[in-house]
Design a protein around this motif. Structure first.
Motif, PDB file in Angstrom:
ATOM      1  N   ALA A   1     -14.130  -4.638  -1.290  1.00 53.53           N
ATOM      2  CA  ALA A   1     -12.719  -5.012  -1.296  1.00 53.53           C
ATOM      3  C   ALA A   1     -11.825  -3.843  -0.865  1.00 53.53           C
ATOM      4  CB  ALA A   1     -12.320  -5.492  -2.688  1.00 53.53           C
TER       5      ALA A   1
ATOM      6  N   TRP B   1      -6.574   0.683  -2.938  1.00 56.41           N
ATOM      7  CA  TRP B   1      -5.354   1.442  -2.713  1.00 56.41           C
ATOM      8  C   TRP B   1      -5.581   2.893  -3.100  1.00 56.41           C
ATOM      9  CZ3 TRP B   1      -1.975   4.098  -5.971  1.00 56.41           C
ATOM     10  CH2 TRP B   1      -0.714   4.381  -5.442  1.00 56.41           C
TER      11      TRP B   1
ATOM     12  N   ARG C   1       5.805   0.268   4.101  1.00 57.53           N
ATOM     13  CA  ARG C   1       6.682  -0.613   3.338  1.00 57.53           C
ATOM     14  C   ARG C   1       8.106  -0.145   3.577  1.00 57.53           C
ATOM     15  NH1 ARG C   1       4.196   0.560  -2.285  1.00 57.53           N
ATOM     16  NH2 ARG C   1       3.775  -1.668  -2.012  1.00 57.53           N
TER      17      ARG C   1
ATOM     18  N   GLU D   1      -4.117   0.252 -15.664  1.00 60.44           N
ATOM     19  CA  GLU D   1      -4.272  -0.320 -14.336  1.00 60.44           C
ATOM     20  C   GLU D   1      -4.410  -1.833 -14.433  1.00 60.44           C
ATOM     21  OE1 GLU D   1      -7.047   1.655 -11.671  1.00 60.44           O
ATOM     22  OE2 GLU D   1      -7.851  -0.269 -11.047  1.00 60.44           O
TER      23      GLU D   1
ATOM     24  N   TYR E   1       5.758  -9.149  -8.418  1.00 60.33           N
ATOM     25  CA  TYR E   1       5.485  -8.365  -7.213  1.00 60.33           C
ATOM     26  C   TYR E   1       4.016  -8.547  -6.825  1.00 60.33           C
ATOM     27  CZ  TYR E   1       9.999  -5.965  -7.635  1.00 60.33           C
ATOM     28  OH  TYR E   1      11.339  -5.670  -7.699  1.00 60.33           O
TER      29      TYR E   1
ATOM     30  N   TYR F   1      -2.664 -11.176   1.507  1.00 65.58           N
ATOM     31  CA  TYR F   1      -2.986 -10.687   2.837  1.00 65.58           C
ATOM     32  C   TYR F   1      -4.182 -11.460   3.386  1.00 65.58           C
ATOM     33  CZ  TYR F   1      -0.208  -6.684   1.312  1.00 65.58           C
ATOM     34  OH  TYR F   1       0.809  -5.880   0.840  1.00 65.58           O
TER      35      TYR F   1
ATOM     36  N   TYR G   1       4.840 -12.458  -0.014  1.00 66.04           N
ATOM     37  CA  TYR G   1       5.265 -11.381  -0.903  1.00 66.04           C
ATOM     38  C   TYR G   1       6.181 -11.964  -1.972  1.00 66.04           C
ATOM     39  CZ  TYR G   1       9.628 -11.468   1.755  1.00 66.04           C
ATOM     40  OH  TYR G   1      10.801 -11.855   2.346  1.00 66.04           O
TER      41      TYR G   1
ATOM     42  N   TYR H   1      -6.798 -11.562   0.339  1.00 64.82           N
ATOM     43  CA  TYR H   1      -6.676 -10.644  -0.788  1.00 64.82           C
ATOM     44  C   TYR H   1      -5.295 -10.783  -1.422  1.00 64.82           C
ATOM     45  CZ  TYR H   1     -10.763  -8.186   1.071  1.00 64.82           C
ATOM     46  OH  TYR H   1     -12.031  -7.866   1.528  1.00 64.82           O
TER      47      TYR H   1
ATOM     48  N   GLN I   1      -2.572  -8.686  -3.940  1.00 62.82           N
ATOM     49  CA  GLN I   1      -2.244  -7.307  -4.302  1.00 62.82           C
ATOM     50  C   GLN I   1      -1.020  -7.316  -5.194  1.00 62.82           C
ATOM     51  OE1 GLN I   1       0.155  -5.152  -1.747  1.00 62.82           O
ATOM     52  NE2 GLN I   1      -0.356  -3.124  -2.501  1.00 62.82           N
TER      53      GLN I   1
ATOM     54  N   TYR J   1       2.056  -4.932  -6.481  1.00 65.68           N
ATOM     55  CA  TYR J   1       2.716  -3.689  -6.076  1.00 65.68           C
ATOM     56  C   TYR J   1       3.881  -3.346  -7.008  1.00 65.68           C
ATOM     57  CZ  TYR J   1       5.543  -7.212  -3.580  1.00 65.68           C
ATOM     58  OH  TYR J   1       6.298  -8.321  -3.241  1.00 65.68           O
TER      59      TYR J   1
ATOM     60  N   SER K   1       2.183   1.035 -10.703  1.00 64.95           N
ATOM     61  CA  SER K   1       1.291   2.032 -10.129  1.00 64.95           C
ATOM     62  C   SER K   1       0.171   2.359 -11.115  1.00 64.95           C
ATOM     63  CB  SER K   1       2.080   3.310  -9.802  1.00 64.95           C
ATOM     64  OG  SER K   1       1.293   4.236  -9.108  1.00 64.95           O
ATOM     65  N   PRO K   2      -1.111   2.384 -10.674  1.00 64.59           N
ATOM     66  CA  PRO K   2      -1.525   2.238  -9.282  1.00 64.59           C
ATOM     67  C   PRO K   2      -1.505   0.782  -8.807  1.00 64.59           C
ATOM     68  CG  PRO K   2      -3.448   2.401 -10.667  1.00 64.59           C
ATOM     69  CD  PRO K   2      -2.273   2.587 -11.565  1.00 64.59           C
ATOM     70  N   GLU K   3      -1.140   0.618  -7.556  1.00 67.73           N
ATOM     71  CA  GLU K   3      -1.221  -0.722  -6.976  1.00 67.73           C
ATOM     72  C   GLU K   3      -2.694  -1.119  -6.910  1.00 67.73           C
ATOM     73  OE1 GLU K   3       1.081  -0.947  -3.341  1.00 67.73           O
ATOM     74  OE2 GLU K   3       2.329   0.710  -4.049  1.00 67.73           O
TER      75      GLU K   3
ATOM     76  N   PHE L   1      -5.697  -4.312  -5.683  1.00 69.92           N
ATOM     77  CA  PHE L   1      -6.057  -5.499  -4.916  1.00 69.92           C
ATOM     78  C   PHE L   1      -7.096  -6.306  -5.681  1.00 69.92           C
ATOM     79  CE2 PHE L   1      -4.158  -4.737  -0.749  1.00 69.92           C
ATOM     80  CZ  PHE L   1      -3.935  -3.363  -0.758  1.00 69.92           C
ATOM     81  N   GLY L   2      -7.110  -7.598  -5.422  1.00 73.02           N
ATOM     82  CA  GLY L   2      -8.210  -8.418  -5.882  1.00 73.02           C
ATOM     83  C   GLY L   2      -9.427  -8.185  -5.013  1.00 73.02           C
ATOM     84  N   GLN L   3     -10.530  -8.795  -5.407  1.00 73.45           N
ATOM     85  CA  GLN L   3     -11.783  -8.555  -4.690  1.00 73.45           C
ATOM     86  C   GLN L   3     -11.941  -9.455  -3.476  1.00 73.45           C
ATOM     87  OE1 GLN L   3     -11.455 -10.472  -7.261  1.00 73.45           O
ATOM     88  NE2 GLN L   3     -13.147 -11.928  -7.509  1.00 73.45           N
TER      89      GLN L   3
END
Lengths: 121, 108
Positions: free
Chosen positions: A46, A49, A100, B1, B33, B37, B50, B88, B90, B92, B95-97, B99-101
């Motif tokens: 995956a 970030w 961004r 996280e 947020y 993608y 978004y 995917y 995400q 945002y 922090s930390p941003e 993503f999914g798998q």
């Protein structure tokens, strides 16, 4: 038109340091709200970030990699540089930079094509 | 996280069918947020959605996003051949941003 392009070595040896450059066109790193981040994707895995830097030099890092990463920007060259130390084969991945526009409350709307980095002796 | 869990891992559908992809967050997302993608082989990820439900510029209206809090959905109303890809989510807002798998939408 906004474009981002990653550049750097394609092959790095274990324990070495990786330096990747993201060159931007069609936008300015000094514009309020602009951020440029790095994301990677190991083969078959995956997206992950890594880090981001903003127009005001605010920086954020992935906690799991923070000790190994440094992100900087050169506004005059419109470039963002990511440095990763002590590379390991598990760091083999395609590395992307992404933009961004409105600070941390905005998505990554433009991405580079990515650069594949292989860590191997 | 914040951990994002996408389901299913793979969705096998035919062109013209409806695709429903799920993204669940381990904690409530700040101001929804959340982004989606699309990733095709050899291409950079493309922003689709978004703010959980706003379509990005140039994205066809067959793509829609919904949800709030911890549960989010991407719907493709009628799959076109070019929609078969990996998707995917995400977050945002924190922090930390993260993503999914990913969910792979493949041709049945």
């Amino acid at each position: 038109q906004i474009t981002l392009k990653e550049s750097g070595p394609t092959l790095v040896k274990p324990t070495q340091t990786l330096t990747l450059t993201c060159t931007l066109s069609g936008l300015s790193l000094s514009t309020t709200g602009v951020g440029v981040g790095w994301i990677r994707q190991p083969p078959g895995k995956a997206l992950e970030w890594l880090a981001i830097i903003y127009w005001n030099d605010d920086k954020r890092y992935s906690p799991s990699l923070k000790s190994r990463l440094t992100i900087t920007k050169d506004t005059s060259k419109n470039q963002v540089v990511l440095t990763m130390t002590n590379l390991d084969p598990v760091d083999t991945a395609t590395y992307y930079c992404a933009h961004r526009a409105h600070g941390s409350a905005s998505p990554l709307d433009y991405w580079g094509q990515g650069t594949l980095v292989t860590v191997s002796s | 996280e914040i951990v994002l869990t996408q389901s299913p891992g793979t969705l096998s559908l035919s062109p013209g069918e409806r695709a429903t992809l799920s993204c669940r967050a381990s904690q409530t997302l700040s101001s929804n947020y959340l982004a989606w993608y699309q990733r095709k082989p050899g291409q950079a990820p493309r922003l689709l959605i978004y703010g959980a439900s706003s379509r990005a510029t140039g994205i066809p209206d067959r793509f829609s996003g919904s949800g709030s809090g911890t549960d989010f959905t991407l719907t493709i109303s009628r799959l076109e051949p070019e929609d078969f890809a990996v998707y995917y989510c995400q977050q945002y807002g924190s922090s930390p941003e993260t993503f999914g798998q990913g969910t792979k939408v493949e041709i049945k």
